[in-house]
Design an enzyme around this catalytic site. Structure first.
Site, PDB file in Angstrom:
ATOM      1  N   ARG A 149      51.566  21.406  14.682  1.00 38.65           N
ATOM      2  CA  ARG A 149      51.273  20.819  15.981  1.00 38.65           C
ATOM      3  C   ARG A 149      52.561  20.745  16.792  1.00 38.65           C
ATOM      4  O   ARG A 149      53.627  20.386  16.281  1.00 38.65           O
ATOM      5  CB  ARG A 149      50.678  19.404  15.830  1.00 38.65           C
ATOM      6  CG  ARG A 149      49.245  19.393  15.305  1.00 38.65           C
ATOM      7  CD  ARG A 149      48.275  19.966  16.322  1.00 38.65           C
ATOM      8  NE  ARG A 149      46.885  19.963  15.856  1.00 38.65           N
ATOM      9  CZ  ARG A 149      46.299  20.977  15.253  1.00 38.65           C
ATOM     10  NH1 ARG A 149      46.997  22.089  15.012  1.00 38.65           N
ATOM     11  NH2 ARG A 149      45.030  20.910  14.897  1.00 38.65           N
TER      12      ARG A 149
ATOM     13  N   HIS B 164      49.538  29.663  19.441  1.00 37.56           N
ATOM     14  CA  HIS B 164      48.654  28.877  18.566  1.00 37.56           C
ATOM     15  C   HIS B 164      47.611  29.787  17.917  1.00 37.56           C
ATOM     16  O   HIS B 164      46.403  29.544  18.002  1.00 37.56           O
ATOM     17  CB  HIS B 164      47.961  27.774  19.357  1.00 37.56           C
ATOM     18  CG  HIS B 164      47.555  26.608  18.509  1.00 37.56           C
ATOM     19  ND1 HIS B 164      47.595  25.308  18.937  1.00 37.56           N
ATOM     20  CD2 HIS B 164      47.091  26.548  17.223  1.00 37.56           C
ATOM     21  CE1 HIS B 164      47.165  24.497  17.987  1.00 37.56           C
ATOM     22  NE2 HIS B 164      46.860  25.231  16.925  1.00 37.56           N
TER      23      HIS B 164
ATOM     24  N   GLU C  45      51.376  22.588  25.324  1.00 37.08           N
ATOM     25  CA  GLU C  45      50.644  23.860  25.372  1.00 37.08           C
ATOM     26  C   GLU C  45      49.317  23.777  26.102  1.00 37.08           C
ATOM     27  O   GLU C  45      48.783  24.790  26.560  1.00 37.08           O
ATOM     28  CB  GLU C  45      50.414  24.402  23.970  1.00 37.08           C
ATOM     29  CG  GLU C  45      49.451  23.596  23.129  1.00 37.08           C
ATOM     30  CD  GLU C  45      49.322  24.146  21.714  1.00 37.08           C
ATOM     31  OE1 GLU C  45      48.180  24.416  21.300  1.00 37.08           O
ATOM     32  OE2 GLU C  45      50.349  24.311  21.027  1.00 37.08           O
TER      33      GLU C  45
ATOM     34  N   ASP D  54      54.548  28.515  16.703  1.00 32.11           N
ATOM     35  CA  ASP D  54      53.193  28.931  17.066  1.00 32.11           C
ATOM     36  C   ASP D  54      52.512  27.856  17.896  1.00 32.11           C
ATOM     37  O   ASP D  54      51.404  28.067  18.391  1.00 32.11           O
ATOM     38  CB  ASP D  54      52.371  29.219  15.806  1.00 32.11           C
ATOM     39  CG  ASP D  54      50.979  29.747  16.140  1.00 32.11           C
ATOM     40  OD1 ASP D  54      50.897  30.709  16.923  1.00 32.11           O
ATOM     41  OD2 ASP D  54      49.986  29.199  15.629  1.00 32.11           O
TER      42      ASP D  54
END
Length: 334
Positions: free
Chosen positions: A233, A294, A262, A257
């Protein structure tokens, strides 16, 4: 019954439609659930959402006012959902509590090796027929130390791969995982792990206690040539502090990632209009940083399991059954 699914990727749509075929109709939208799009759900008893959906108070109130009674989130994480408000509005909320841990663990390793061996730079060069090796020097993982923050199913899968590389293993978690200790992992406090690990990978949930787990102090404790990977996260890492350390020339590489801001960016094409997030814009300019959108979970295996679990959550709701995937209503304390 027709179910409305927000934030459905093009690869995901045929899988969702196939999974619900013969059970329920499903309307798939590529737009994400936000305050602006929530009114679309009016008249839909069941709504399915993606990990980046806005399920804050105002969106939940809009859904409830429009007749929604059940939200089936297609992810494990649920930090985007105001569960207290959902319970107050008598909304049933379910998530996917399990899917392939290998998808995320393998992608975390993909990021680690990509920054270690300068894969992005190498590919960019060879596309221009530049075959020099200058600036592409990596290092062996064998014999070095991997630090795993969070040793649940995904952390364990990551540790097994590290073990296969012949790495020393350090772990940090609220409870030890016997499968990890069997691999030779030594559990230490966070400070020791940060100071000794050559590769650090994050696999903990985002909770108030883990917000900015990797903050300025934690980053300062890490080796100057460490590799940091976050496929869990975004809020686990203080990105502004990370940019500061990168500007000082620290770290062999960073693979992210996920990103703490985001929402509204990831899964959306911003290539024409650009972004107004100066921190992210600066982050992606560093040659030793890789940022992906992600996608660690995004394998056919994991997405299939997520969709199957979502179908079961909907079926359980309609049958009046409860499973461990249900977040709201909460079970009464024992």
């Amino acid at each position: 019954m027709e179910i409305l699914a927000f934030g459905v990727q093009s690869d995901e749509k045929p899988l969702i439609e196939k999974a619900f075929a013969g059970l329920h109709d499903v309307r798939c939208l590529d737009v994400f659930l936000t305050e602006d799009t929530a009114p679309i759900a009016a008249g839909y008893e069941i709504v399915s959402t993606s990990v980046n959906a806005d399920l804050g108070s105002r969106v939940l109130q809009t859904l409830a006012a429009g007749g929604t009674q059940m939200i089936a989130q297609r992810s494990t994480g649920f930090n985007n959902i105001d569960l207290d408000v959902a319970e107050r509005l008598a909304l049933r909320v379910a998530r996917v509590s399990y899917y392939s841990p290998y998808s995320v663990a393998e992608f975390a390793w993909t990021l680690a090796m990509a920054v270690n061996r300068r894969i992005v730079r190498a590919v960019s060069r060879t596309r221009d027929f530049d075959f020099r090796l200058d600036g592409l020097l990596g290092r062996d993982m064998h014999g070095r130390t991997a630090g795993v923050l969070g040793t649940g199913k995904i952390g364990e899968a990551f540790a097994r791969i590290a073990h296969g590389f012949g790495m020393n293993l350090l772990g940090w978690d609220v409870a030890e995982n016997p499968a990890c200790t069997a691999l030779g992992m030594t559990y230490v406090d966070k400070e020791q792990l940060l100071a000794e690990a050559d590769l650090i990978s994050l696999h903990v949930p985002l909770l108030p206690a883990t917000q900015h787990l990797i903050d300025e102090r934690a980053l300062s404790a890490m080796k100057d040539d460490a590799i940091l990977v976050n496929s869990s996260r975004g809020g686990l890492v203080d990105t502004r502090a990370l940019v500061g350390e990168l500007r000082a020339g620290r770290f062999t590489g960073v693979g992210l990632d996920v990103y703490e801001a985001e929402a509204g960016l990831f899964y959306v094409d911003k290539s024409v209009e650009g972004i107004d997030d100066d921190t992210l814009a600066r982050l992606v300019t560093f040659p030793n940083v890789i940022v992906t959108s992600h996608q660690a979970y995004y394998t056919r295996d994991a997405v299939g399991q997520i969709i199957d679990a979502t179908v079961r959550n909907v079926t359980d709701y309609l049958a009046g059954r409860r499973s461990d995937n249900v977040l709201v209503p909460a079970l009464p304390p024992r």
